[in-house]
Write a protein that holds these residues in place. Structure first.
Motif, PDB file in Angstrom:
ATOM      1  N   SER A  60      55.031  78.762 -26.843  1.00 24.83           N
ATOM      2  CA  SER A  60      54.579  77.421 -27.211  1.00 24.83           C
ATOM      3  C   SER A  60      53.652  76.894 -26.121  1.00 24.83           C
ATOM      4  CB  SER A  60      55.766  76.472 -27.388  1.00 24.83           C
ATOM      5  OG  SER A  60      56.203  75.968 -26.147  1.00 24.83           O
ATOM      6  N   LYS A  61      52.994  75.782 -26.415  1.00 25.52           N
ATOM      7  CA  LYS A  61      52.111  75.158 -25.434  1.00 25.52           C
ATOM      8  C   LYS A  61      52.836  74.127 -24.580  1.00 25.52           C
ATOM      9  CE  LYS A  61      47.870  75.767 -28.129  1.00 25.52           C
ATOM     10  NZ  LYS A  61      46.696  75.082 -28.741  1.00 25.52           N
ATOM     11  N   VAL A  62      54.119  73.937 -24.833  1.00 29.00           N
ATOM     12  CA  VAL A  62      54.903  72.965 -24.077  1.00 29.00           C
ATOM     13  C   VAL A  62      55.237  73.530 -22.704  1.00 29.00           C
ATOM     14  CG1 VAL A  62      57.064  71.663 -23.988  1.00 29.00           C
ATOM     15  CG2 VAL A  62      55.875  71.967 -26.174  1.00 29.00           C
ATOM     16  N   SER A  63      55.007  72.736 -21.678  1.00 33.29           N
ATOM     17  CA  SER A  63      55.306  73.147 -20.310  1.00 33.29           C
ATOM     18  C   SER A  63      56.785  72.915 -20.027  1.00 33.29           C
ATOM     19  CB  SER A  63      54.444  72.328 -19.337  1.00 33.29           C
ATOM     20  OG  SER A  63      54.700  72.699 -18.003  1.00 33.29           O
ATOM     21  N   LEU A  64      57.441  73.902 -19.426  1.00 31.04           N
ATOM     22  CA  LEU A  64      58.866  73.825 -19.113  1.00 31.04           C
ATOM     23  C   LEU A  64      59.060  73.520 -17.638  1.00 31.04           C
ATOM     24  CD1 LEU A  64      61.864  74.213 -19.852  1.00 31.04           C
ATOM     25  CD2 LEU A  64      61.560  76.664 -19.387  1.00 31.04           C
ATOM     26  N   TYR A  93      49.478  67.722 -13.540  1.00 30.43           N
ATOM     27  CA  TYR A  93      49.703  69.104 -13.146  1.00 30.43           C
ATOM     28  C   TYR A  93      50.614  69.778 -14.167  1.00 30.43           C
ATOM     29  CZ  TYR A  93      48.216  67.149  -8.663  1.00 30.43           C
ATOM     30  OH  TYR A  93      47.516  66.498  -7.672  1.00 30.43           O
ATOM     31  N   ARG A  94      50.176  70.883 -14.706  1.00 35.12           N
ATOM     32  CA  ARG A  94      51.060  71.634 -15.596  1.00 35.12           C
ATOM     33  C   ARG A  94      52.226  72.202 -14.805  1.00 35.12           C
ATOM     34  NH1 ARG A  94      51.359  74.020 -20.609  1.00 35.12           N
ATOM     35  NH2 ARG A  94      52.655  75.897 -20.710  1.00 35.12           N
ATOM     36  N   GLU A  95      51.950  72.708 -13.621  1.00 40.65           N
ATOM     37  CA  GLU A  95      53.000  73.270 -12.755  1.00 40.65           C
ATOM     38  C   GLU A  95      53.527  72.147 -11.864  1.00 40.65           C
ATOM     39  OE1 GLU A  95      50.815  76.384 -10.950  1.00 40.65           O
ATOM     40  OE2 GLU A  95      50.582  77.472 -12.829  1.00 40.65           O
ATOM     41  N   GLN A  96      54.482  71.452 -12.376  1.00 41.79           N
ATOM     42  CA  GLN A  96      54.975  70.274 -11.679  1.00 41.79           C
ATOM     43  C   GLN A  96      56.030  70.599 -10.624  1.00 41.79           C
ATOM     44  OE1 GLN A  96      56.434  67.073 -14.154  1.00 41.79           O
ATOM     45  NE2 GLN A  96      54.829  67.369 -15.692  1.00 41.79           N
ATOM     46  N   VAL A  97      55.950  69.867  -9.534  1.00 41.02           N
ATOM     47  CA  VAL A  97      57.073  69.705  -8.616  1.00 41.02           C
ATOM     48  C   VAL A  97      57.367  68.212  -8.701  1.00 41.02           C
ATOM     49  CG1 VAL A  97      57.922  69.903  -6.258  1.00 41.02           C
ATOM     50  CG2 VAL A  97      56.309  71.598  -7.149  1.00 41.02           C
ATOM     51  N   GLY A  98      58.375  67.887  -9.505  1.00 45.64           N
ATOM     52  CA  GLY A  98      58.601  66.501  -9.874  1.00 45.64           C
ATOM     53  C   GLY A  98      59.728  65.828  -9.115  1.00 45.64           C
ATOM     54  N   SER A 135      51.372  80.385  -8.527  1.00 45.49           N
ATOM     55  CA  SER A 135      50.014  80.817  -8.220  1.00 45.49           C
ATOM     56  C   SER A 135      49.337  81.490  -9.400  1.00 45.49           C
ATOM     57  CB  SER A 135      50.044  81.810  -7.045  1.00 45.49           C
ATOM     58  OG  SER A 135      50.845  82.929  -7.360  1.00 45.49           O
ATOM     59  N   VAL A 136      49.984  81.472 -10.590  1.00 45.95           N
ATOM     60  CA  VAL A 136      49.366  82.103 -11.745  1.00 45.95           C
ATOM     61  C   VAL A 136      49.218  81.079 -12.846  1.00 45.95           C
ATOM     62  CG1 VAL A 136      50.278  84.370 -11.209  1.00 45.95           C
ATOM     63  CG2 VAL A 136      51.633  82.820 -12.600  1.00 45.95           C
ATOM     64  N   GLY A 137      48.369  81.356 -13.829  1.00 46.58           N
ATOM     65  CA  GLY A 137      48.166  80.468 -14.955  1.00 46.58           C
ATOM     66  C   GLY A 137      47.318  79.278 -14.579  1.00 46.58           C
ATOM     67  N   CYS A 138      47.269  78.281 -15.527  1.00 43.12           N
ATOM     68  CA  CYS A 138      46.514  77.061 -15.279  1.00 43.12           C
ATOM     69  C   CYS A 138      47.258  76.238 -14.249  1.00 43.12           C
ATOM     70  CB  CYS A 138      46.361  76.279 -16.578  1.00 43.12           C
ATOM     71  SG  CYS A 138      45.418  77.161 -17.828  1.00 43.12           S
ATOM     72  N   SER A 139      46.735  76.118 -13.076  1.00 45.71           N
ATOM     73  CA  SER A 139      47.501  75.524 -11.985  1.00 45.71           C
ATOM     74  C   SER A 139      47.549  74.018 -12.029  1.00 45.71           C
ATOM     75  CB  SER A 139      46.935  75.984 -10.645  1.00 45.71           C
ATOM     76  OG  SER A 139      45.588  75.605 -10.520  1.00 45.71           O
ATOM     77  N   SER A 140      46.400  73.344 -12.116  1.00 49.11           N
ATOM     78  CA  SER A 140      46.470  71.891 -12.015  1.00 49.11           C
ATOM     79  C   SER A 140      45.161  71.263 -12.418  1.00 49.11           C
ATOM     80  CB  SER A 140      46.799  71.478 -10.577  1.00 49.11           C
ATOM     81  OG  SER A 140      45.767  71.892  -9.713  1.00 49.11           O
ATOM     82  N   ILE A 141      45.212  69.953 -12.532  1.00 49.17           N
ATOM     83  CA  ILE A 141      44.010  69.147 -12.679  1.00 49.17           C
ATOM     84  C   ILE A 141      43.905  68.344 -11.400  1.00 49.17           C
ATOM     85  CG2 ILE A 141      42.863  67.371 -14.032  1.00 49.17           C
ATOM     86  CD1 ILE A 141      44.504  68.237 -16.416  1.00 49.17           C
ATOM     87  N   VAL A 142      42.850  68.540 -10.640  1.00 45.25           N
ATOM     88  CA  VAL A 142      42.734  67.907  -9.335  1.00 45.25           C
ATOM     89  C   VAL A 142      41.427  67.145  -9.228  1.00 45.25           C
ATOM     90  CG1 VAL A 142      44.135  69.677  -8.255  1.00 45.25           C
ATOM     91  CG2 VAL A 142      41.680  69.987  -8.338  1.00 45.25           C
ATOM     92  N   ARG A 143      41.362  66.254  -8.273  1.00 46.67           N
ATOM     93  CA  ARG A 143      40.135  65.497  -8.052  1.00 46.67           C
ATOM     94  C   ARG A 143      39.195  66.251  -7.115  1.00 46.67           C
ATOM     95  NH1 ARG A 143      40.369  61.236 -10.752  1.00 46.67           N
ATOM     96  NH2 ARG A 143      42.225  59.971 -11.011  1.00 46.67           N
ATOM     97  N   THR A 144      37.914  66.149  -7.408  1.00 46.87           N
ATOM     98  CA  THR A 144      36.909  66.765  -6.558  1.00 46.87           C
ATOM     99  C   THR A 144      36.384  65.727  -5.588  1.00 46.87           C
ATOM    100  OG1 THR A 144      35.204  66.217  -8.175  1.00 46.87           O
ATOM    101  CG2 THR A 144      36.253  68.367  -8.384  1.00 46.87           C
ATOM    102  N   ALA A 145      35.478  66.141  -4.731  1.00 52.87           N
ATOM    103  CA  ALA A 145      34.973  65.247  -3.690  1.00 52.87           C
ATOM    104  C   ALA A 145      34.266  64.023  -4.266  1.00 52.87           C
ATOM    105  CB  ALA A 145      34.019  66.016  -2.772  1.00 52.87           C
ATOM    106  N   ASP A 146      33.625  64.185  -5.440  1.00 55.80           N
ATOM    107  CA  ASP A 146      32.932  63.045  -6.037  1.00 55.80           C
ATOM    108  C   ASP A 146      33.820  62.251  -6.986  1.00 55.80           C
ATOM    109  OD1 ASP A 146      33.152  64.864  -8.039  1.00 55.80           O
ATOM    110  OD2 ASP A 146      31.041  64.844  -8.625  1.00 55.80           O
ATOM    111  N   ASN A 147      35.155  62.503  -6.892  1.00 55.58           N
ATOM    112  CA  ASN A 147      36.165  61.754  -7.652  1.00 55.58           C
ATOM    113  C   ASN A 147      36.127  62.038  -9.146  1.00 55.58           C
ATOM    114  OD1 ASN A 147      38.406  60.066  -7.455  1.00 55.58           O
ATOM    115  ND2 ASN A 147      37.254  58.343  -8.292  1.00 55.58           N
TER     116      ASN A 147
END
Length: 381
Positions: free
Chosen positions: A327-331, A52-57, A16-28
């Motif tokens: 670093s900017k690499v997501s773990l 998503y930076r915060e992945q559940v993969g 719930s902290v940091g840059c959470s995700s890139i998501v689609r809006t209603a207008d796509n």
């Protein structure tokens, strides 16, 4: 599949902290949080990558393809994939790594590699996976094994028109047989170019959200594997020379992804044991984790129990946290859901039965990841 998710994902994990995700809006359109910059949209490509930076993969490996692909019609395959995605979405999975090229064969329409071994139907598995995942808001990364090819027996049945078979027939040094299986030799610019082209082929023809490679780098430590190339290189350190060969093709793949669209991501999933990464596969995970230009996210396979005598889970997790610090690499932490209920023969005598005696081990590891500085986790079942 439901049974697997119920056991492996008992503890939902959404930071719930940091840059959470890139998501689609209603207008796509894409809504990007934390002020992340957006690359110009290619006029020919209306699709906007969903990542998503915060992945559940979740890995979708080729070893499971016989269960829901081999011998199945397109309708049957789609139904199975839809169910997998439904179960995944219900348990907060937001990213899947789909095996598009596991052994020099392609589970997509390819001019570079022959049709996948387990694909005996007349349909495009990758296209179906993309459709079923994207409609549920799940990101799809094309998973490639860069160097691993067919076995010698399988290669006999590969048409002569494919580039790797041409190299073998011509006696070129770009491919080597190790223990009955063929591998690309990363010492040569020709193999690097093939890897570039293989990534470009997927990106040009499919709306994947990224490219993902795993821990199949050098297949052997035997000096004979690439002795001639090493001797002509002028280098005096075989291990360092091999590390640089791997770095070169990893960066080439990363650069190819970014040249297509900077919003696409490139991820690497190396072994969880850092010493083994260097000593057996010449994988420069320290550099990849700390320096820009090699990957956007890294998924170490920390497939160890808490009591593992060689690489216990918590200290190993801490080691990886230190690597990506600042670093900017997501773990993203790779977890071994497939070990549940199984004996772990490589864990040491005291830890052999940990995965049998503790059915909640994955849930506990997920909670430890949640408490760490990692950005998420991924499950291999």
């Amino acid at each position: 599949m439901k049974k697997f998710f119920a056991a492996a994902c008992a503890a939902a994990f959404l930071m719930s902290v940091g840059c959470s995700s890139i998501v689609r809006t209603a207008d796509n359109t894409a809504n990007t949080e934390c002020g992340e910059s957006k690359a110009p949209v290619n006029e020919k490509a209306a699709y906007e990558p969903l990542n998503y930076r915060e992945q559940v993969g979740l890995w979708l490996p080729y070893v499971r393809f016989p269960d829901y692909m081999q011998g199945k019609s397109e309708a049957e395959f789609r139904k199975a994939v839809a169910q997998i995605m439904e179960d995944a979405a219900a348990d907060s999975v937001n990213t899947v790594y789909f095996h598009v090229r596991p052994n020099g064969d392609a589970y997509y329409a390819s001019e570079l590699f022959p049709k996948g071994t387990y694909l005996d139907g007349d349909y495009d598995p990758l296209e179906i996976v993309l459709e079923e995942a994207h409609k549920r808001g799940i990101s799809v990364h094309g998973w490639i094994n860069p160097l691993r090819l067919q076995t010698a027996e399988q290669m006999n049945n590969v048409p002569d028109s494919f580039i790797v078979k041409k190299w073998i027939n011509a006696g070129e040094p770009y491919v080597k047989n190790v223990g009955g299986r063929w591998y690309l030799d990363p010492a040569y610019p020709e193999t690097e170019e093939l890897l570039r082209n293989s990534v470009r082929e997927v990106l040009d023809n499919y709306d994947v959200d990224g490219i993902h490679i795993d821990d199949y780098f050098y297949p052997t430590t035997d000096p004979e594997f690439d002795r001639i190339a090493f001797e002509t290189s002028g280098s005096g350190d075989l291990a360092q020379w091999r590390i640089e060969n791997v770095n070169r093709f990893v960066k080439a793949m990363y650069d190819t992804v970014k040249a297509k669209d900077k919003r696409l991501v490139f991820g690497i999933s190396p072994q969880g044991n850092i010493d083994a990464d260097y000593n057996s596969q010449y994988a420069d995970v320290m550099r990849w984790s700390s320096e820009e230009g090699f990957c956007d996210y890294i998924v170490p396979q920390i497939y160890f129990g808490f009591e593992n005598e060689n690489s216990p889970f918590l200290p190993t997790l801490n080691q990886w946290e230190e690597l990506v610090d600042e670093s900017k690499v997501s773990l993203i932490i790779g977890l071994a859901a497939y070990k549940l209920g199984r004996e772990d023969k490589w864990a040491g005598e005291a830890a052999e039965l940990e995965w049998i005696n503790d059915p909640d081990i994955i849930s506990k590891q997920i909670m430890e990841v949640k408490k760490s500085s990692a950005d998420g986790y991924a499950l291999y079942y």
